[in-house]
Scaffold this motif. Sequence first.
Motif, PDB file in Angstrom:
ATOM      1  N   LEU A  67      52.367  40.205   1.963  1.00  0.00           N
ATOM      2  CA  LEU A  67      51.529  40.853   2.970  1.00  0.00           C
ATOM      3  C   LEU A  67      50.223  40.141   3.301  1.00  0.00           C
ATOM      4  N   LYS A  68      49.430  39.783   2.307  1.00  0.00           N
ATOM      5  CA  LYS A  68      48.093  39.277   2.620  1.00  0.00           C
ATOM      6  C   LYS A  68      48.147  37.878   3.224  1.00  0.00           C
ATOM      7  N   GLU A  69      47.046  37.483   3.834  1.00  0.00           N
ATOM      8  CA  GLU A  69      47.004  36.197   4.537  1.00  0.00           C
ATOM      9  C   GLU A  69      47.296  35.044   3.574  1.00  0.00           C
ATOM     10  N   VAL A  88      50.359  33.084   8.086  1.00  0.00           N
ATOM     11  CA  VAL A  88      50.884  34.410   8.456  1.00  0.00           C
ATOM     12  C   VAL A  88      50.132  35.491   7.686  1.00  0.00           C
ATOM     13  N   ASN A  89      49.713  36.528   8.403  1.00  0.00           N
ATOM     14  CA  ASN A  89      48.971  37.639   7.792  1.00  0.00           C
ATOM     15  C   ASN A  89      49.644  38.958   8.167  1.00  0.00           C
ATOM     16  N   LEU A  90      50.286  39.581   7.190  1.00  0.00           N
ATOM     17  CA  LEU A  90      50.973  40.856   7.420  1.00  0.00           C
ATOM     18  C   LEU A  90      50.244  42.031   6.784  1.00  0.00           C
ATOM     19  N   SER A 106      50.317  46.968   5.272  1.00  0.00           N
ATOM     20  CA  SER A 106      50.118  47.424   3.893  1.00  0.00           C
ATOM     21  C   SER A 106      50.299  48.928   3.742  1.00  0.00           C
ATOM     22  N   PHE A 107      49.626  49.708   4.582  1.00  0.00           N
ATOM     23  CA  PHE A 107      49.685  51.158   4.461  1.00  0.00           C
ATOM     24  C   PHE A 107      51.119  51.665   4.564  1.00  0.00           C
ATOM     25  N   ILE A 108      51.824  51.194   5.565  1.00  0.00           N
ATOM     26  CA  ILE A 108      53.194  51.671   5.804  1.00  0.00           C
ATOM     27  C   ILE A 108      54.098  51.321   4.632  1.00  0.00           C
ATOM     28  N   ILE A 109      54.025  50.077   4.166  1.00  0.00           N
ATOM     29  CA  ILE A 109      54.905  49.642   3.083  1.00  0.00           C
ATOM     30  C   ILE A 109      54.546  50.330   1.776  1.00  0.00           C
TER      31      ILE A 109
END
Length: 205
Positions: free
Chosen positions: A64-66, A79-81, A85-88
């Motif tokens: 998830l993090k950058e 890539v920064n996802l 975070s909240f949803i997962i």
Amino acid sequence: MEQILNTFVRSIFVDNMIFAYYLGMCSYLAVSKSVKTALGLGIAVTFVLVCTLPINYMLENYVLKEGALSWLGKDFAEVNLSFLSFIIFIAIIASFTQLVEMVVEKFLPALYSSLGIFLPLIAVNCAIMGGSLFMQQKNFINVGEATVYGLGSGVGWLLAIIGMAAIREKLAYSDIPKPLRGLGIAFIITGLMGIGFMCFSGLSL
């Protein structure tokens, strides 16, 4: 090892989810009328914390993090996802909550009946989600420390709800003024217990 022990002790006494951050108060106040029921919910919350925190830690640091996807190659280094975070995190917590609910319903039907709606509501328990969000801020050195933090946070929440339940059982024999009965006296006790736990704020290992 010292860092792990320090994390464990601090998560129970210093950074207690109830008395330091007042997270998970809805279940804490509603279910703390009986020690037996409080123990069951406390163990369930601890189990979900211990299982979800290391998984969310791995997802945070390797997906998830950058820059977390840099292990896939240079093309994924930026890539920064983190916006997911909240949803997962909630999805992982809800999955384990469903597992706990099925196990309790199968093997402990009396406890399942007494917990009622508060068992499935573990999925939206602020203390559990708070554990994952605090994990993002604390930058643990490895997944082991994150797991210990989850265990300590769960044990701290368990101690808080059992302590409250034990006190409220004794209060059944006390002559409490009518305006303070029920949630009124529960809030006062919670505040006093929080002040008591402040004594551990200077604890250092």
